[in-house]
Design a protein around this motif. Structure first.
Motif, mmCIF file in Angstrom:
data_model
loop_
_atom_site.group_PDB
_atom_site.id
_atom_site.type_symbol
_atom_site.label_atom_id
_atom_site.label_comp_id
_atom_site.label_asym_id
_atom_site.label_seq_id
_atom_site.Cartn_x
_atom_site.Cartn_y
_atom_site.Cartn_z
ATOM 1 N N VAL A 144 0.833 -1.203 0.000
ATOM 2 C CA VAL A 144 0.000 0.000 0.000
ATOM 3 C C VAL A 144 0.868 1.253 0.000
ATOM 4 N N HIS A 145 1.828 1.295 0.915
ATOM 5 C CA HIS A 145 2.693 2.471 0.996
ATOM 6 C C HIS A 145 3.454 2.691 -0.312
ATOM 7 N N ARG A 146 3.997 1.631 -0.874
ATOM 8 C CA ARG A 146 4.798 1.777 -2.091
ATOM 9 C C ARG A 146 3.940 2.201 -3.277
ATOM 10 N N ALA A 147 2.690 1.763 -3.315
ATOM 11 C CA ALA A 147 1.798 2.189 -4.392
ATOM 12 C C ALA A 147 1.475 3.679 -4.272
ATOM 13 N N ILE A 148 1.291 4.142 -3.047
ATOM 14 C CA ILE A 148 1.041 5.576 -2.829
ATOM 15 C C ILE A 148 2.265 6.388 -3.246
ATOM 16 N N TYR A 149 3.440 5.929 -2.844
ATOM 17 C CA TYR A 149 4.671 6.661 -3.174
ATOM 18 C C TYR A 149 4.870 6.726 -4.688
ATOM 19 N N PHE A 157 11.385 11.639 -4.606
ATOM 20 C CA PHE A 157 10.510 11.624 -3.440
ATOM 21 C C PHE A 157 10.156 10.181 -3.073
ATOM 22 N N GLU A 158 9.839 9.396 -4.094
ATOM 23 C CA GLU A 158 9.478 7.997 -3.887
ATOM 24 C C GLU A 158 10.599 7.226 -3.192
ATOM 25 N N ASP A 159 11.820 7.398 -3.658
ATOM 26 C CA ASP A 159 12.955 6.708 -3.054
ATOM 27 C C ASP A 159 13.130 7.083 -1.584
ATOM 28 N N THR A 160 12.978 8.366 -1.274
ATOM 29 C CA THR A 160 13.120 8.829 0.109
ATOM 30 C C THR A 160 12.030 8.258 0.995
#
Length: 223
Positions: A144-149, A157-160
């Motif tokens: 879930v978190h990775r899909a939001i990122y 931003f996604e990597d951070t």
């Protein structure tokens, strides 16, 4: 090589060996399959994950930068310890980043992003999360978190975001046996996913901030 490694999606097939090795080892460290403080032997790890020494070596360099492993001269390489004193530092960062990520995702998510987030929402609403074991719940939380990122449409931003969520998840794994409300923590992503899919950045931001604060409180209560 396990089933998860051999069943790559079309997107995963395009990843380099180093990237695939990195993701595999990273998630083993996050889920504490490689325990905190355990030695990380390059040769044994290469055999375990099914990749050669070169991609594993490249992966370990990245993981050291991300504070998931640490190398000591003349001693070797080890999985970093999970230090509860890091919780305040990690939460301080996530309280700023997670609401911003949720808002940006609500504003920028593509049709494909919304489809992926919608599928996760349906999974959260349709499954008996209370009946799932801790490992399955944490892996769902990571998805879930990775899909939001990814929906922020900003790779830096996604990597951070992933980096700090990884560190938070290790803390969660350490105390999982003391967290009876874990299923509820995962299910509460439902309204957040809906706000993002509806394109409501203010509500998404508010829900994300509440989620991070609730996570920190739950861990402190478990200590």
């Amino acid at each position: 090589m396990n089933q998860e490694q051999t069943s790559h999606t079309a997107g995963e097939e395009t990843l380099t060996l180093a990237e695939r090795a990195y993701r595999d080892i990273r998630d083993r460290l996050i889920m504490l399959e490689i325990p905190p403080g355990a030695p990380v032997n390059e040769d044994l790890l290469a055999q375990s994950v099914g990749f050669g020494r070169t991609p594993v070596r490249e992966a370990l360099k990245r993981l050291q930068h991300e504070r998931l492993i640490v190398a000591y001269p003349r001693r070797g390489t080890f999985a970093t310890e999970v230090n509860i004193t890091d919780l305040a530092h990690i939460s301080e960062v996530r309280r700023q980043l997670e609401p911003m990520a949720a808002a940006r995702a609500a504003e920028r998510a593509t049709a494909a992003d919304r489809e992926a987030l919608g599928a996760l929402l349906r999974q959260l609403e349709g499954e008996d999360t209370a009946g799932q074991d801790a490992d399955a719940l944490m892996r769902l939380d990571l998805r879930v978190h990775r899909a939001i990122y990814a929906a922020t449409r900003n790779p830096y931003f996604e990597d951070t975001l992933i980096r700090y969520d990884n560190l938070a998840t290790r803390i969660w794994c350490l105390f999982v046996n003391r967290l009876p409300g874990m299923a509820g923590h995962v299910v509460e992503h439902g309204p957040l996913l809906r706000a993002i899919c509806d394109g409501d950045p203010d509500k998404a931001s508010e829900l994300a901030r509440s989620h991070v604060v609730g996570f920190e409180r739950a861990i402190r209560d478990a200590i």
